[in-house]
Enzyme design. Structure first.
Site, PDB file in Angstrom:
ATOM      1  N   ASP A 190       4.004   3.481   8.119  1.00 21.74           N
ATOM      2  CA  ASP A 190       3.191   1.861   7.337  1.00 21.74           C
ATOM      3  C   ASP A 190       4.445   1.347   6.745  1.00 21.74           C
ATOM      4  OD1 ASP A 190       1.266   0.193   7.073  1.00 21.74           O
ATOM      5  OD2 ASP A 190      -0.294   1.709   6.223  1.00 21.74           O
ATOM      6  N   ASP A 194       3.742  -1.623  -1.002  1.00 21.94           N
ATOM      7  CA  ASP A 194       2.947  -2.449  -0.213  1.00 21.94           C
ATOM      8  C   ASP A 194       1.632  -2.005  -1.604  1.00 21.94           C
ATOM      9  OD1 ASP A 194       3.427  -2.992   2.037  1.00 21.94           O
ATOM     10  OD2 ASP A 194       1.226  -1.197   3.002  1.00 21.94           O
ATOM     11  N   ARG A 243       7.054  -7.931   8.225  1.00 29.39           N
ATOM     12  CA  ARG A 243       7.034  -7.745   6.088  1.00 29.39           C
ATOM     13  C   ARG A 243       7.943  -7.492   5.300  1.00 29.39           C
ATOM     14  NH1 ARG A 243       2.070  -4.829   7.546  1.00 29.39           N
ATOM     15  NH2 ARG A 243       0.630  -5.579   9.088  1.00 29.39           N
TER      16      ARG A 243
END
Length: 367
Positions: A190, A194, A243
């Site tokens: 992932d 984050d 991202r």
């Protein structure tokens, strides 16, 4: 601000244990640097000092990291944990205590404060094991490598995030770390870095993020808009699909970063987010700045960036690239002082200083 002035200010600020400016640092020992001087937004909101002033312990397993947290007098007792060796699932067990809430298979910093984790000696590698920060504040992580953390497959850890922060997190400084994966979501990974559910006042500095489908995000969805006040400076993003980061609401400041091979998109400002993008060097990449994969637009304030062999998609309802004629769409002010390196020097400076086991070197402003 000149470099000499910035250095004098940082010396004074360091003495006061309140970080407001970046200066010149030439190889210092990790132990003596464990207190550190946080920069960017991590220096705001009272500052980020981690375990400064607390005891120093050494750990060579994840279990020993958890034991160090659990043996504190309270959940807020300052501690500096020096880590050497490889931390993995086999040596990371749950430990119980009144000053901790740990779990096996992840380094759990949950409902605690005033902690520094720093790699020393021959280095610290968290192998397939993530660091999870939840409902915590005043956390410093420096000089470590975190690699190949998975959310699917085996073994799994931390939802697949190398470093994940969520739920009322405040004041985190991550510095001189290597974050890397070996692929994207289809390979089980992932994000590398984050922030979710009301995480604020974070700085990522002098670090490398490599070989991942997702570099990181601020906000888990278009309705998770309580995050922000994040600074990214002197980092290398290399071979990242998207991202770099993704912003959903909030404010972020990116300066003096080197972006290489952003394969699908880069800084993705969405849902009213504001990105201040200063003196970054983008190379061999696509759609490095804009609003992508949504019609909920975000904004950017740009200055001094270099776009070297960058390609741009055509605009559409869910694709709003900032280029090829990159202009500001908002104005962003930050509450701290900082010294910008010349953009053309950024690749050299970042190569010399970013990542773990670089002696915690910082920019001296020259190529």
């Amino acid at each position: 601000m000149t470099r000499s002035v910035a250095w004098r200010l940082s010396a004074v600020v360091a003495a006061l244990a309140v970080a407001t400016s970046t200066g010149v640092v030439v190889g210092v020992s990790p132990a003596s640097a464990a207190a550190g001087v946080a920069t960017g937004y991590a220096a705001a909101n009272g500052g980020t000092t981690g375990g400064q002033g607390g005891v120093t312990v050494r750990a060579n397993t994840g279990t020993k990291i958890h034991e160090a947290l659990c043996r504190r007098a309270s959940t807020s007792t300052p501690i500096i944990i020096e880590v050497e060796g490889t931390i993995n699932h086999a040596n990371t067990a749950k430990v119980s205590g009144d000053s901790c809430e740990t779990a096996a298979g992840v380094i759990e910093l949950k409902r605690i404060s005033n902690v520094t984790i720093i790699g020393v000696g021959s280095g610290a590698v968290f192998d397939q094991l993530g660091i999870h920060i939840r409902e915590s504040r005043n956390i410093v992580i420096r000089n470590v490598t975190i690699r190949n953390v998975k959310k699917s497959g085996s073994p799994t850890s931390n939802g697949g995030d190398a470093i994940g922060m969520e739920k009322n997190v405040r004041n985190v400084w991550v510095d001189h770390v290597n974050l890397l994966a070996s692929g994207g979501e289809s390979e089980g990974y992932d994000g590398l870095f984050d922030m979710k559910d009301n995480t604020q006042y974070v700085t990522l500095s002098y670090s490398t993020l490599r070989n991942s489908g997702r570099g990181g995000l601020i906000g888990s969805s278009e309705s998770d808009l309580s995050n922000g006040f994040v600074t990214y400076h002197h980092n290398l993003y290399e071979n990242i699909d998207s991202r770099a980061p993704l912003l959903r609401g909030g404010t972020a400041h990116m300066y003096n970063n080197h972006y290489v091979s952003l394969n699908e998109s880069g800084i993705n400002s969405r849902a009213g987010a504001k990105a201040k993008v200063d003196n970054n060097y983008f190379k061999n990449s696509k759609d490095v700045l804009g609003t992508f994969y949504t019609d909920a637009v975000g904004y950017w304030h740009v200055s001094g960036n270099i776009f070297d062999n960058v390609t741009w998609s055509s605009p559409g309802s869910e694709t709003r690239p900032a280029g090829p004629d990159v202009k500001s769409t908002t104005t962003v002010s930050v509450p701290y002082s900082y010294a910008l390196d010349q953009t053309s020097c950024v690749p050299t400076i970042v190569s010399r200083t970013a990542g773990a086991n670089k002696g915690l070197l910082e920019s001296n402003g020259s190529c």
